[in-house]
Design a protein around this motif. Structure first.
Motif, PDB file in Angstrom:
ATOM      1  N   ALA A 137       5.403   1.141   6.555  1.00  0.00           N
ATOM      2  CA  ALA A 137       6.877   1.057   6.621  1.00  0.00           C
ATOM      3  C   ALA A 137       7.259  -0.526   6.943  1.00  0.00           C
ATOM      4  O   ALA A 137       8.201  -1.117   6.354  1.00  0.00           O
ATOM      5  N   PRO A 138       6.896  -1.043   8.204  1.00  0.00           N
ATOM      6  CA  PRO A 138       7.050  -2.236   8.692  1.00  0.00           C
ATOM      7  C   PRO A 138       6.711  -3.456   7.656  1.00  0.00           C
ATOM      8  O   PRO A 138       7.768  -4.468   7.433  1.00  0.00           O
ATOM      9  N   THR A 139       5.851  -3.395   7.053  1.00  0.00           N
ATOM     10  CA  THR A 139       5.429  -4.321   6.099  1.00  0.00           C
ATOM     11  C   THR A 139       5.970  -4.313   4.869  1.00  0.00           C
ATOM     12  O   THR A 139       6.642  -5.325   4.157  1.00  0.00           O
ATOM     13  N   PHE A 140       6.383  -2.978   4.600  1.00  0.00           N
ATOM     14  CA  PHE A 140       7.314  -2.763   3.332  1.00  0.00           C
ATOM     15  C   PHE A 140       8.783  -3.363   3.462  1.00  0.00           C
ATOM     16  O   PHE A 140       9.146  -4.106   2.706  1.00  0.00           O
ATOM     17  N   ALA A 141       9.185  -3.170   4.582  1.00  0.00           N
ATOM     18  CA  ALA A 141      10.365  -3.775   5.128  1.00  0.00           C
ATOM     19  C   ALA A 141      10.677  -5.243   4.799  1.00  0.00           C
ATOM     20  O   ALA A 141      11.509  -5.826   4.483  1.00  0.00           O
ATOM     21  N   LYS A 142       9.456  -5.646   5.748  1.00  0.00           N
ATOM     22  CA  LYS A 142       9.437  -7.182   5.464  1.00  0.00           C
ATOM     23  C   LYS A 142       9.275  -7.755   4.204  1.00  0.00           C
ATOM     24  O   LYS A 142       9.906  -8.794   3.746  1.00  0.00           O
ATOM     25  N   THR A 143       8.512  -7.036   3.392  1.00  0.00           N
ATOM     26  CA  THR A 143       8.101  -7.584   1.895  1.00  0.00           C
ATOM     27  C   THR A 143       9.245  -7.529   1.216  1.00  0.00           C
ATOM     28  O   THR A 143       9.757  -8.504   0.324  1.00  0.00           O
ATOM     29  N   PHE A 144       9.809  -6.480   1.008  1.00  0.00           N
ATOM     30  CA  PHE A 144      10.895  -6.120   0.064  1.00  0.00           C
ATOM     31  C   PHE A 144      12.266  -6.329   0.570  1.00  0.00           C
ATOM     32  O   PHE A 144      12.962  -6.361  -0.045  1.00  0.00           O
ATOM     33  N   GLY A 145      12.391  -6.414   1.851  1.00  0.00           N
ATOM     34  CA  GLY A 145      13.776  -6.819   2.383  1.00  0.00           C
ATOM     35  C   GLY A 145      14.727  -5.782   2.279  1.00  0.00           C
ATOM     36  O   GLY A 145      15.823  -5.862   2.272  1.00  0.00           O
ATOM     37  N   ILE A 146      14.215  -4.194   1.864  1.00  0.00           N
ATOM     38  CA  ILE A 146      15.464  -3.245   1.484  1.00  0.00           C
ATOM     39  C   ILE A 146      14.685  -2.006   2.041  1.00  0.00           C
ATOM     40  O   ILE A 146      13.307  -1.944   2.254  1.00  0.00           O
ATOM     41  N   LEU A 147      15.461  -0.987   2.541  1.00  0.00           N
ATOM     42  CA  LEU A 147      14.978   0.315   2.878  1.00  0.00           C
ATOM     43  C   LEU A 147      15.351   1.327   1.932  1.00  0.00           C
ATOM     44  O   LEU A 147      15.052   2.558   2.190  1.00  0.00           O
ATOM     45  N   SER A 148      16.454   0.670   0.873  1.00  0.00           N
ATOM     46  CA  SER A 148      16.690   1.812  -0.020  1.00  0.00           C
ATOM     47  C   SER A 148      17.257   0.993  -1.259  1.00  0.00           C
ATOM     48  O   SER A 148      17.702  -0.063  -0.958  1.00  0.00           O
TER      49      SER A 148
ATOM     50  N   LYS B  13       0.815  -1.237   0.085  1.00  0.00           N
ATOM     51  CA  LYS B  13      -0.117  -0.099   0.065  1.00  0.00           C
ATOM     52  C   LYS B  13       0.949   1.380   0.075  1.00  0.00           C
ATOM     53  O   LYS B  13       1.890   1.210   0.698  1.00  0.00           O
ATOM     54  N   LEU B  14       0.305   2.145  -0.802  1.00  0.00           N
ATOM     55  CA  LEU B  14       1.063   3.511  -0.995  1.00  0.00           C
ATOM     56  C   LEU B  14       0.230   4.627  -0.731  1.00  0.00           C
ATOM     57  O   LEU B  14      -1.085   4.194  -0.927  1.00  0.00           O
ATOM     58  N   THR B  15       0.648   6.067  -0.644  1.00  0.00           N
ATOM     59  CA  THR B  15      -0.311   7.164  -0.572  1.00  0.00           C
ATOM     60  C   THR B  15       0.544   7.911  -1.400  1.00  0.00           C
ATOM     61  O   THR B  15       1.817   8.315  -1.591  1.00  0.00           O
ATOM     62  N   LYS B  16      -0.314   8.931  -2.241  1.00  0.00           N
ATOM     63  CA  LYS B  16       0.343  10.061  -2.932  1.00  0.00           C
ATOM     64  C   LYS B  16      -1.000  11.174  -2.804  1.00  0.00           C
ATOM     65  O   LYS B  16      -2.047  10.823  -3.234  1.00  0.00           O
ATOM     66  N   GLY B  17      -0.497  12.184  -2.113  1.00  0.00           N
ATOM     67  CA  GLY B  17      -1.602  13.417  -2.023  1.00  0.00           C
ATOM     68  C   GLY B  17      -2.912  12.862  -1.326  1.00  0.00           C
ATOM     69  O   GLY B  17      -3.877  13.681  -1.656  1.00  0.00           O
ATOM     70  N   GLY B  18      -2.723  12.192  -0.538  1.00  0.00           N
ATOM     71  CA  GLY B  18      -3.760  11.813   0.344  1.00  0.00           C
ATOM     72  C   GLY B  18      -4.802  10.700  -0.097  1.00  0.00           C
ATOM     73  O   GLY B  18      -5.477   9.997   0.180  1.00  0.00           O
ATOM     74  N   GLU B  19      -4.213  10.260  -1.463  1.00  0.00           N
ATOM     75  CA  GLU B  19      -4.873   9.208  -2.245  1.00  0.00           C
ATOM     76  C   GLU B  19      -4.387   7.729  -1.847  1.00  0.00           C
ATOM     77  O   GLU B  19      -3.044   7.519  -1.880  1.00  0.00           O
ATOM     78  N   GLU B  20      -5.050   6.696  -1.648  1.00  0.00           N
ATOM     79  CA  GLU B  20      -4.337   5.425  -1.350  1.00  0.00           C
ATOM     80  C   GLU B  20      -4.405   4.675  -2.661  1.00  0.00           C
ATOM     81  O   GLU B  20      -5.274   4.605  -3.190  1.00  0.00           O
ATOM     82  N   LEU B  21      -3.214   4.222  -2.752  1.00  0.00           N
ATOM     83  CA  LEU B  21      -2.833   3.447  -3.990  1.00  0.00           C
ATOM     84  C   LEU B  21      -2.042   2.087  -3.576  1.00  0.00           C
ATOM     85  O   LEU B  21      -1.882   1.874  -2.290  1.00  0.00           O
ATOM     86  N   SER B  22      -1.322   1.345  -4.565  1.00  0.00           N
ATOM     87  CA  SER B  22      -0.581   0.410  -4.173  1.00  0.00           C
ATOM     88  C   SER B  22       0.611   0.386  -5.328  1.00  0.00           C
ATOM     89  O   SER B  22       0.620   1.074  -6.388  1.00  0.00           O
TER      90      SER B  22
ATOM     91  N   ALA C 101       8.909   6.274  -0.825  1.00  0.00           N
ATOM     92  CA  ALA C 101       9.676   7.009   0.043  1.00  0.00           C
ATOM     93  C   ALA C 101       9.331   6.331   1.485  1.00  0.00           C
ATOM     94  O   ALA C 101       7.866   5.934   1.691  1.00  0.00           O
ATOM     95  N   VAL C 102      10.116   5.715   2.317  1.00  0.00           N
ATOM     96  CA  VAL C 102       9.895   4.957   3.538  1.00  0.00           C
ATOM     97  C   VAL C 102      10.222   5.752   4.520  1.00  0.00           C
ATOM     98  O   VAL C 102      11.085   6.930   4.651  1.00  0.00           O
ATOM     99  N   ASP C 103       9.876   5.293   5.998  1.00  0.00           N
ATOM    100  CA  ASP C 103      10.147   5.935   7.238  1.00  0.00           C
ATOM    101  C   ASP C 103      10.004   7.322   7.268  1.00  0.00           C
ATOM    102  O   ASP C 103      10.599   8.048   7.832  1.00  0.00           O
ATOM    103  N   GLY C 104       8.803   7.729   6.589  1.00  0.00           N
ATOM    104  CA  GLY C 104       8.311   9.071   6.724  1.00  0.00           C
ATOM    105  C   GLY C 104       9.130  10.292   6.099  1.00  0.00           C
ATOM    106  O   GLY C 104       8.903  11.238   6.143  1.00  0.00           O
ATOM    107  N   PHE C 105       9.941   9.598   5.172  1.00  0.00           N
ATOM    108  CA  PHE C 105      10.839  10.466   4.290  1.00  0.00           C
ATOM    109  C   PHE C 105       9.918  11.284   3.269  1.00  0.00           C
ATOM    110  O   PHE C 105       9.081  10.534   2.685  1.00  0.00           O
ATOM    111  N   ASP C 106      10.143  12.419   3.065  1.00  0.00           N
ATOM    112  CA  ASP C 106       9.201  13.026   2.072  1.00  0.00           C
ATOM    113  C   ASP C 106      10.175  13.391   0.737  1.00  0.00           C
ATOM    114  O   ASP C 106      10.884  14.522   0.870  1.00  0.00           O
ATOM    115  N   GLY C 107      10.094  12.531  -0.011  1.00  0.00           N
ATOM    116  CA  GLY C 107      10.993  12.513  -1.087  1.00  0.00           C
ATOM    117  C   GLY C 107      10.818  13.656  -2.253  1.00  0.00           C
ATOM    118  O   GLY C 107      11.409  14.058  -3.283  1.00  0.00           O
ATOM    119  N   SER C 108       9.531  14.345  -1.982  1.00  0.00           N
ATOM    120  CA  SER C 108       9.122  15.395  -3.110  1.00  0.00           C
ATOM    121  C   SER C 108      10.402  16.545  -3.523  1.00  0.00           C
ATOM    122  O   SER C 108      10.130  17.020  -4.575  1.00  0.00           O
TER     123      SER C 108
END
Length: 137
Positions: A97-108, A20-29, A75-82
């Motif tokens: 972020a915890p699910t992302f880290a577990k699923t992807f196995g990377i943070l960068s 799950k992702l968000t962009k401008g308040g919209e929920e995406l994936s 952008a993970v861990d609250g980073f505002d990459g914009s």
């Protein structure tokens, strides 16, 4: 460098997982980003430093851009990459972020997803050029 976590469950050759992702308040994936017959270049970042090789990666992926390459920052861990990403790159926030880290196995790192939604390349942005040359020659 690629920020690996222990026991990565995801690697090149696997189908890109749903997150799950968000962009401008919209929920995406992640699947919303992949929609369409094109390569997708993802930059996973938790800081501005994680995006320092993005311009070089965009340059080395130029042959794929002619084919409609989509580029995005996850952008993970609250980073505002914009404020750190080039204007041509969409920025999405990872909702869990915890699910992302577990699923992807990377943070960068950098992930190039093929049009069939399988991962072709996963590593450092500066190493992407070799893979793109292999694809386009």
């Amino acid at each position: 460098s690629v920020g690996h976590l222990p026991r990565a469950t995801f690697k090149a050759g696997d189908r890109l997982p749903f997150v799950k992702l968000t962009k401008g308040g919209e929920e995406l994936s992640t699947f919303d980003i992949l929609r369409g017959p094109h390569f997708t270049l993802l930059f996973v970042a938790r800081s501005k430093e994680d995006l320092q090789d993005v311009p070089a990666a965009l340059e080395s992926s130029e042959p794929l851009q002619r084919e409609g390459l989509t580029c995005a920052v996850l952008a993970v861990d609250g980073f505002d990459g914009s404020s750190s990403a080039p204007d041509t790159v969409q920025v999405y926030s990872v909702a869990d972020a915890p699910t992302f880290a577990k699923t992807f196995g990377i943070l960068s790192g950098t992930i190039l997803v093929r049009p069939d939604n399988y991962v072709g390349f996963m590593g450092n942005a500066k190493d992407l050029g070799s893979y793109v040359k292999m694809l386009t020659n």
